[in-house]
Design a protein around this motif. Sequence first.
Motif, short mmCIF file in Angstrom:
data_model
loop_
_atom_site.label_atom_id
_atom_site.label_comp_id
_atom_site.label_asym_id
_atom_site.label_seq_id
_atom_site.Cartn_x
_atom_site.Cartn_y
_atom_site.Cartn_z
N ALA A 68 0.83 -1.21 0.00
CA ALA A 68 0.00 0.00 0.00
C ALA A 68 0.87 1.26 0.00
O ALA A 68 0.60 2.20 -0.76
CB ALA A 68 -0.93 0.00 1.21
N LYS A 69 1.91 1.27 0.81
CA LYS A 69 2.79 2.44 0.90
C LYS A 69 3.41 2.79 -0.44
O LYS A 69 3.56 3.97 -0.78
CB LYS A 69 3.90 2.16 1.93
N TYR A 70 3.76 1.79 -1.23
CA TYR A 70 4.42 2.03 -2.52
C TYR A 70 3.46 1.93 -3.70
O TYR A 70 3.89 1.82 -4.85
CB TYR A 70 5.62 1.10 -2.68
N GLY A 71 2.16 2.01 -3.45
CA GLY A 71 1.18 2.13 -4.52
C GLY A 71 1.03 0.92 -5.41
O GLY A 71 0.74 1.06 -6.59
N VAL A 72 1.20 -0.27 -4.85
CA VAL A 72 1.06 -1.49 -5.63
C VAL A 72 -0.43 -1.77 -5.83
O VAL A 72 -1.14 -2.08 -4.89
CB VAL A 72 1.75 -2.68 -4.94
N MET A 73 -0.89 -1.61 -7.08
CA MET A 73 -2.29 -1.85 -7.42
C MET A 73 -2.46 -3.10 -8.26
O MET A 73 -3.53 -3.69 -8.27
CB MET A 73 -2.85 -0.66 -8.19
N SER A 74 -1.42 -3.48 -9.00
CA SER A 74 -1.44 -4.66 -9.87
C SER A 74 -0.16 -5.44 -9.63
O SER A 74 0.87 -4.86 -9.28
CB SER A 74 -1.49 -4.24 -11.34
N ILE A 75 -0.24 -6.75 -9.82
CA ILE A 75 0.94 -7.59 -9.68
C ILE A 75 1.09 -8.46 -10.92
O ILE A 75 0.11 -8.70 -11.61
CB ILE A 75 0.88 -8.45 -8.40
N PRO A 76 2.31 -8.90 -11.24
CA PRO A 76 3.54 -8.61 -10.54
C PRO A 76 3.92 -7.14 -10.65
O PRO A 76 3.63 -6.49 -11.65
CB PRO A 76 4.59 -9.49 -11.25
N ASN A 77 4.54 -6.65 -9.59
CA ASN A 77 4.96 -5.26 -9.52
C ASN A 77 6.40 -5.26 -9.00
O ASN A 77 6.63 -5.59 -7.84
CB ASN A 77 4.02 -4.49 -8.59
N LEU A 78 7.32 -4.95 -9.88
CA LEU A 78 8.75 -4.97 -9.54
C LEU A 78 9.21 -3.54 -9.32
O LEU A 78 9.04 -2.70 -10.20
CB LEU A 78 9.55 -5.62 -10.66
N VAL A 79 9.78 -3.29 -8.14
CA VAL A 79 10.22 -1.95 -7.80
C VAL A 79 11.72 -2.01 -7.49
O VAL A 79 12.15 -2.78 -6.63
CB VAL A 79 9.43 -1.38 -6.60
N LEU A 80 12.49 -1.19 -8.19
CA LEU A 80 13.93 -1.16 -8.01
C LEU A 80 14.30 0.02 -7.13
O LEU A 80 13.98 1.17 -7.45
CB LEU A 80 14.63 -1.06 -9.37
N PHE A 81 14.93 -0.28 -6.00
CA PHE A 81 15.37 0.73 -5.05
C PHE A 81 16.88 0.87 -5.08
O PHE A 81 17.60 -0.12 -5.23
CB PHE A 81 14.99 0.32 -3.61
N LYS A 82 17.36 2.09 -4.94
CA LYS A 82 18.79 2.36 -4.77
C LYS A 82 18.91 3.46 -3.72
O LYS A 82 18.25 4.49 -3.83
CB LYS A 82 19.42 2.79 -6.09
N ASN A 83 19.72 3.23 -2.70
CA ASN A 83 19.89 4.17 -1.60
C ASN A 83 18.54 4.54 -0.98
O ASN A 83 18.30 5.69 -0.61
CB ASN A 83 20.63 5.42 -2.06
N GLY A 84 17.64 3.56 -0.88
CA GLY A 84 16.35 3.77 -0.24
C GLY A 84 15.31 4.48 -1.08
O GLY A 84 14.20 4.71 -0.63
#
Length: 108
Positions: A68-84
């Motif tokens: 919910a915090k990162y707005g995932v509405m559909s899956i698969p949902n791949l989110v790439l993080f760097k330095n947070g």
Amino acid sequence: MSDKLIHINDEQFEAEVIKSDKPVLVDFWAPWCGPCRMVGSYLEDLAEELPNVKFVKVDIDENSANAAKYGVMSIPNLVLFKNGEIINRQVGALPKNELKALIENSLN
């Protein structure tokens, strides 16, 4: 399954993703999602091929807070993080070679 593909819960998210010293690809997924299972097999391979990236999976049915915090509405949902911070996102399944290119191009 690769030991380089880590399953985490909401409580582990900050330590494993936000505070990671290397880029992290988060796979928001669910066991009932066919495309998620397909992408998951690609991520197992990519975790071996890209040792400079941490790969984690978050089951959104059991861990909904960060989804919910990162707005995932559909899956698969791949989110790439760097330095947070989020540096890229892919909603929906891609072939393995396109996923690898997306990760590499985001980090270069």
